[in-house]
Design a protein around this motif. Sequence first.
Motif, PDB file in Angstrom:
ATOM      1  N   ILE A   1      38.032  39.935  41.099  1.00 62.47           N
ATOM      2  CA  ILE A   1      38.146  40.574  39.778  1.00 62.47           C
ATOM      3  C   ILE A   1      38.571  39.559  38.700  1.00 62.47           C
ATOM      4  O   ILE A   1      38.191  39.676  37.547  1.00 62.47           O
ATOM      5  CB  ILE A   1      39.074  41.808  39.823  1.00 62.47           C
TER       6      ILE A   1
ATOM      7  N   VAL B   1      41.352  38.923  37.126  1.00 62.28           N
ATOM      8  CA  VAL B   1      42.457  39.184  36.193  1.00 62.28           C
ATOM      9  C   VAL B   1      43.712  39.405  37.040  1.00 62.28           C
ATOM     10  O   VAL B   1      43.631  39.469  38.260  1.00 62.28           O
ATOM     11  CB  VAL B   1      42.205  40.407  35.281  1.00 62.28           C
ATOM     12  N   GLY B   2      44.859  39.545  36.386  1.00 58.84           N
ATOM     13  CA  GLY B   2      46.102  39.731  37.147  1.00 58.84           C
ATOM     14  C   GLY B   2      46.920  38.475  37.043  1.00 58.84           C
ATOM     15  O   GLY B   2      47.047  37.706  37.995  1.00 58.84           O
TER      16      GLY B   2
ATOM     17  N   PRO C   1      48.193  47.518  33.971  1.00 66.71           N
ATOM     18  CA  PRO C   1      49.078  46.350  34.085  1.00 66.71           C
ATOM     19  C   PRO C   1      50.189  46.263  33.025  1.00 66.71           C
ATOM     20  O   PRO C   1      50.680  45.181  32.731  1.00 66.71           O
ATOM     21  CB  PRO C   1      48.102  45.175  33.946  1.00 66.71           C
TER      22      PRO C   1
ATOM     23  N   ALA D   1      51.048  45.053  39.906  1.00 70.12           N
ATOM     24  CA  ALA D   1      50.077  45.174  41.009  1.00 70.12           C
ATOM     25  C   ALA D   1      50.327  44.166  42.141  1.00 70.12           C
ATOM     26  O   ALA D   1      50.319  44.534  43.314  1.00 70.12           O
ATOM     27  CB  ALA D   1      48.659  45.027  40.473  1.00 70.12           C
ATOM     28  N   ILE D   2      50.557  42.914  41.784  1.00 72.13           N
ATOM     29  CA  ILE D   2      50.732  41.902  42.838  1.00 72.13           C
ATOM     30  C   ILE D   2      52.025  42.191  43.608  1.00 72.13           C
ATOM     31  O   ILE D   2      52.089  42.031  44.825  1.00 72.13           O
ATOM     32  CB  ILE D   2      50.702  40.480  42.229  1.00 72.13           C
TER      33      ILE D   2
ATOM     34  N   LEU E   1      43.707  46.492  44.849  1.00 79.79           N
ATOM     35  CA  LEU E   1      42.912  47.476  44.114  1.00 79.79           C
ATOM     36  C   LEU E   1      42.267  48.485  45.063  1.00 79.79           C
ATOM     37  O   LEU E   1      41.934  49.594  44.659  1.00 79.79           O
ATOM     38  CB  LEU E   1      41.847  46.761  43.277  1.00 79.79           C
TER      39      LEU E   1
ATOM     40  N   GLY F   1      37.992  40.940  52.279  1.00 75.14           N
ATOM     41  CA  GLY F   1      38.250  40.724  50.852  1.00 75.14           C
ATOM     42  C   GLY F   1      39.169  39.527  50.638  1.00 75.14           C
ATOM     43  O   GLY F   1      40.193  39.401  51.302  1.00 75.14           O
ATOM     44  N   GLY F   2      38.771  38.680  49.704  1.00 75.37           N
ATOM     45  CA  GLY F   2      39.528  37.441  49.472  1.00 75.37           C
ATOM     46  C   GLY F   2      39.982  37.305  48.028  1.00 75.37           C
ATOM     47  O   GLY F   2      39.961  36.213  47.465  1.00 75.37           O
TER      48      GLY F   2
ATOM     49  N   ALA G   1      50.099  38.205  35.181  1.00 75.66           N
ATOM     50  CA  ALA G   1      51.526  38.326  34.880  1.00 75.66           C
ATOM     51  C   ALA G   1      52.203  39.007  36.061  1.00 75.66           C
ATOM     52  O   ALA G   1      51.598  39.858  36.722  1.00 75.66           O
ATOM     53  CB  ALA G   1      51.731  39.150  33.615  1.00 75.66           C
TER      54      ALA G   1
ATOM     55  N   SER H   1      33.169  37.722  50.215  1.00 73.92           N
ATOM     56  CA  SER H   1      31.796  37.569  49.762  1.00 73.92           C
ATOM     57  C   SER H   1      31.749  36.748  48.473  1.00 73.92           C
ATOM     58  O   SER H   1      32.281  37.163  47.450  1.00 73.92           O
ATOM     59  CB  SER H   1      31.215  38.964  49.512  1.00 73.92           C
TER      60      SER H   1
ATOM     61  N   ALA I   1      44.904  40.001  46.735  1.00 77.10           N
ATOM     62  CA  ALA I   1      45.458  40.860  47.793  1.00 77.10           C
ATOM     63  C   ALA I   1      45.125  40.293  49.168  1.00 77.10           C
ATOM     64  O   ALA I   1      46.003  40.160  50.031  1.00 77.10           O
ATOM     65  CB  ALA I   1      44.919  42.278  47.647  1.00 77.10           C
TER      66      ALA I   1
ATOM     67  N   GLY J   1      32.414  38.164  44.641  1.00 80.70           N
ATOM     68  CA  GLY J   1      33.461  37.480  43.865  1.00 80.70           C
ATOM     69  C   GLY J   1      34.722  38.321  43.723  1.00 80.70           C
ATOM     70  O   GLY J   1      34.850  39.399  44.326  1.00 80.70           O
TER      71      GLY J   1
ATOM     72  N   VAL K   1      29.978  42.198  53.759  1.00 81.87           N
ATOM     73  CA  VAL K   1      29.994  43.249  54.787  1.00 81.87           C
ATOM     74  C   VAL K   1      28.980  44.314  54.389  1.00 81.87           C
ATOM     75  O   VAL K   1      29.050  44.858  53.285  1.00 81.87           O
ATOM     76  CB  VAL K   1      31.405  43.870  54.922  1.00 81.87           C
TER      77      VAL K   1
HETATM   78  P1  FAD Z   1      39.521  41.705  44.005  1.00 82.67           P
HETATM   79  O1  FAD Z   1      40.030  40.550  43.252  1.00 82.67           O
HETATM   80  O2  FAD Z   1      38.457  42.554  43.377  1.00 82.67           O
HETATM   81  O3  FAD Z   1      38.972  41.137  45.381  1.00 82.67           O
HETATM   82  C1  FAD Z   1      38.099  41.879  46.200  1.00 82.67           C
HETATM   83  C2  FAD Z   1      37.588  40.979  47.298  1.00 82.67           C
HETATM   84  O4  FAD Z   1      36.811  41.739  48.193  1.00 82.67           O
HETATM   85  C3  FAD Z   1      36.695  39.842  46.809  1.00 82.67           C
HETATM   86  O5  FAD Z   1      36.954  38.675  47.546  1.00 82.67           O
HETATM   87  C4  FAD Z   1      35.304  40.352  47.127  1.00 82.67           C
HETATM   88  O6  FAD Z   1      34.395  39.319  47.304  1.00 82.67           O
HETATM   89  C5  FAD Z   1      35.602  41.080  48.418  1.00 82.67           C
HETATM   90  N1  FAD Z   1      34.589  42.069  48.792  1.00 82.67           N
HETATM   91  C6  FAD Z   1      34.290  43.220  48.148  1.00 82.67           C
HETATM   92  N2  FAD Z   1      33.302  43.857  48.800  1.00 82.67           N
HETATM   93  C7  FAD Z   1      32.995  43.089  49.877  1.00 82.67           C
HETATM   94  C8  FAD Z   1      32.056  43.184  50.913  1.00 82.67           C
HETATM   95  N3  FAD Z   1      31.193  44.196  50.986  1.00 82.67           N
HETATM   96  N4  FAD Z   1      31.991  42.199  51.834  1.00 82.67           N
HETATM   97  C9  FAD Z   1      32.839  41.139  51.770  1.00 82.67           C
HETATM   98  N5  FAD Z   1      33.752  40.992  50.806  1.00 82.67           N
HETATM   99  C10 FAD Z   1      33.816  41.954  49.866  1.00 82.67           C
HETATM  100  N6  FAD Z   1      48.127  42.609  38.465  1.00 82.67           N
HETATM  101  C11 FAD Z   1      49.301  42.013  38.200  1.00 82.67           C
HETATM  102  O7  FAD Z   1      50.134  41.892  39.096  1.00 82.67           O
HETATM  103  N7  FAD Z   1      49.568  41.561  36.948  1.00 82.67           N
HETATM  104  C12 FAD Z   1      48.710  41.714  35.920  1.00 82.67           C
HETATM  105  O8  FAD Z   1      48.981  41.261  34.815  1.00 82.67           O
HETATM  106  C13 FAD Z   1      47.493  42.389  36.159  1.00 82.67           C
HETATM  107  N8  FAD Z   1      46.580  42.603  35.182  1.00 82.67           N
HETATM  108  C14 FAD Z   1      45.442  43.283  35.462  1.00 82.67           C
HETATM  109  C15 FAD Z   1      44.544  43.579  34.431  1.00 82.67           C
HETATM  110  C16 FAD Z   1      43.409  44.329  34.696  1.00 82.67           C
HETATM  111  C17 FAD Z   1      42.473  44.676  33.583  1.00 82.67           C
HETATM  112  C18 FAD Z   1      43.118  44.739  36.017  1.00 82.67           C
HETATM  113  C19 FAD Z   1      41.857  45.502  36.335  1.00 82.67           C
HETATM  114  C20 FAD Z   1      43.980  44.407  37.042  1.00 82.67           C
HETATM  115  C21 FAD Z   1      45.153  43.713  36.770  1.00 82.67           C
HETATM  116  N9  FAD Z   1      46.052  43.424  37.785  1.00 82.67           N
HETATM  117  C22 FAD Z   1      47.239  42.816  37.489  1.00 82.67           C
HETATM  118  C23 FAD Z   1      45.750  43.777  39.160  1.00 82.67           C
HETATM  119  C24 FAD Z   1      45.272  42.532  39.896  1.00 82.67           C
HETATM  120  O9  FAD Z   1      44.156  41.983  39.246  1.00 82.67           O
HETATM  121  C25 FAD Z   1      44.907  42.867  41.312  1.00 82.67           C
HETATM  122  O10 FAD Z   1      45.912  43.627  41.919  1.00 82.67           O
HETATM  123  C26 FAD Z   1      44.739  41.603  42.110  1.00 82.67           C
HETATM  124  O11 FAD Z   1      43.867  40.735  41.484  1.00 82.67           O
HETATM  125  C27 FAD Z   1      44.240  41.917  43.477  1.00 82.67           C
HETATM  126  O12 FAD Z   1      42.900  42.266  43.455  1.00 82.67           O
HETATM  127  P2  FAD Z   1      42.209  42.533  44.835  1.00 82.67           P
HETATM  128  O13 FAD Z   1      42.377  41.339  45.690  1.00 82.67           O
HETATM  129  O14 FAD Z   1      42.670  43.832  45.351  1.00 82.67           O
HETATM  130  O15 FAD Z   1      40.667  42.748  44.450  1.00 82.67           O
END
Ligand code: FAD
Length: 501
Positions: free
Chosen positions: A49, A51-52, A343, A348-349, A336, A15-16, A54, A43, A19, A47, A189
């Motif tokens: 999410i 958002v995130g 949020p 979250a970050i 996530l 996941g990229g 602040a 992937s 996080a 892609g 994956v």
């Molecule tokens: P994602 O950004 O979803 O990344 C998932 C990664 O996994 C992607 O690269 C995807 O391609 C990869 N992946 C998934 N499945 C596969 C697979 N099968 N094979 C290969 N790769 C795969 N946080 C804050 O700190 N401040 C905020 O203001 C805030 N606002 C938010 C508002 C909303 C509505 C939401 C939903 C979240 C908010 N967050 C906020 C949380 C924040 O968006 C996340 O904590 C942060 O973006 C981290 O996301 P992530 O990397 O865990 O997941």
Amino acid sequence: MNRAQDAIKKIVIVGGGTAGWLAAATIGNIFKNSQLQIELVESDDIGVIGVGEATVPPIINILSSLGIDLAEFVKATQGSFKLGIKFDGWSQQGKSFFHPFGSLGRTINDYDFFQCWLKCRAEGDNTPLMAHSPEAVLAEQEKFFIPFEAQNTPLARVLYALHFDASLAGKFLRKFAEGIGIKRTEGTVEQVNQTEDGTIAAVTLKSGQVVTGDFFIDCTGFRGLLIEQTLATGYDDWSHYLPCNKAVAVQTENTGATLPYTISSAKEAGWTWRIPLQHRTGNGYVYCDKYVSDEQAKRTLLESVDGKLLTEPRVIPFTTGMRKQAWVKNCLSLGLAQGFLEPLESTAIHLVSKSIAYFIQMFPSRHYQPALVEEYNRRIAMDYQEIRDFLVLHYCTSQRDDSDFWRWCRSMKIPPSLQYKMDYFKASGKAIVSHEQLFQSSSWYAIYQGMGIKPNSYNPTLDLWQPEKLQAILDSGKQGLIEIAAKQPSHDEFLVKYCQA
Ligand code: FAD
């Protein structure tokens, strides 16, 4: 005793998103001169999410621990500075309050400032609590400056965080991580390969490529591909405490000054955010779909934004809660994939970074060490619970009764851990916090006060002091803050200079 051959030699991050790249950057930076290899699989088809945007003040330490220049980061991510959050309409419609970062006034004769303020209130002083917060006074005047420390004034204590464009921040972190030798593999994956005892041995991509590793970090977002879909750790659903389960987000053109704070406005079935960046504004409505339809939520959001739309409104469903175990066998989950708290306080970050810090403290060998895993999971659960309780406080203390959603909040079942803190506050005017917690006493006082929760008492030994002296100290501190804040540049003036330098 450790043996060299037991050391983890390769970590695979799946996941990229923020996080995944933050984990790659942080772990990669710490072990950059070691034999540890890190490979990140992401992937393009799935892609991120997106958002995130602040954050809370520890973001400044995160960047500095990576050796990232703050000005460079702010420039690259179209960022702005954040002194806290303005809450509109939360306690009652038409009423606002500010939750500033940082502490309120200084201790006086070893008394907590809030206690002194309570005492002066009891003596008839009407000064709002926020008149004593450097961040709130600066925010009110839309001012910003760093380094405050250099000024040797009450502003030296100012704490701030950032707003930034999530996709630009992701790109920045990726560039940083690749620059320190992190290998990136693009691909989806399709299969997670386990050994007989359930340990993860490799992941197989759609292309057929197999990526092996000693330890895996699941950063696949809400999917939780490794931690849940493979290791089935289970999820603690906290919707009965925080019922919002969707957000609709939209980006708009900027219209006025770039405010140095986030705005959170209570709405019929949740709340909207407004995050000011240099090149645009991020907006969203976090709501509970039991009380409002997606279409109505979109309409409410669009009615509340200024400026031309830059994107179509996008609905994102979520379930508030956390994995029962954030670390299972040789798999750690982050972001996530680990859990989700709405949020409202931009946490979250920060949780991603704190989780990485715990992991580094408890870095395992290739052999399963249940005591490490248990302690790690205990700490993560405590952090989530602390933030959950703090978020619930915003809802359960509302006096709004203009919609079913707010009526539900007024009569909701409160987590016992929060009820305990609220009872103690009402009895003593004091918050219960530990040093490790993100939200320290001042944050709790800001929300209690803003939401209209008044304690029945203050420290009775304050009655042994002459109230006039206490009042004079508070008055001069307040006046000093107004004057010093007025001398600072506006947030916009500061941003222009800071990003040009
Ligand atoms: P994602 O950004 O979803 O990344 C998932 C990664 O996994 C992607 O690269 C995807 O391609 C990869 N992946 C998934 N499945 C596969 C697979 N099968 N094979 C290969 N790769 C795969 N946080 C804050 O700190 N401040 C905020 O203001 C805030 N606002 C938010 C508002 C909303 C509505 C939401 C939903 C979240 C908010 N967050 C906020 C949380 C924040 O968006 C996340 O904590 C942060 O973006 C981290 O996301 P992530 O990397 O865990 O997941």
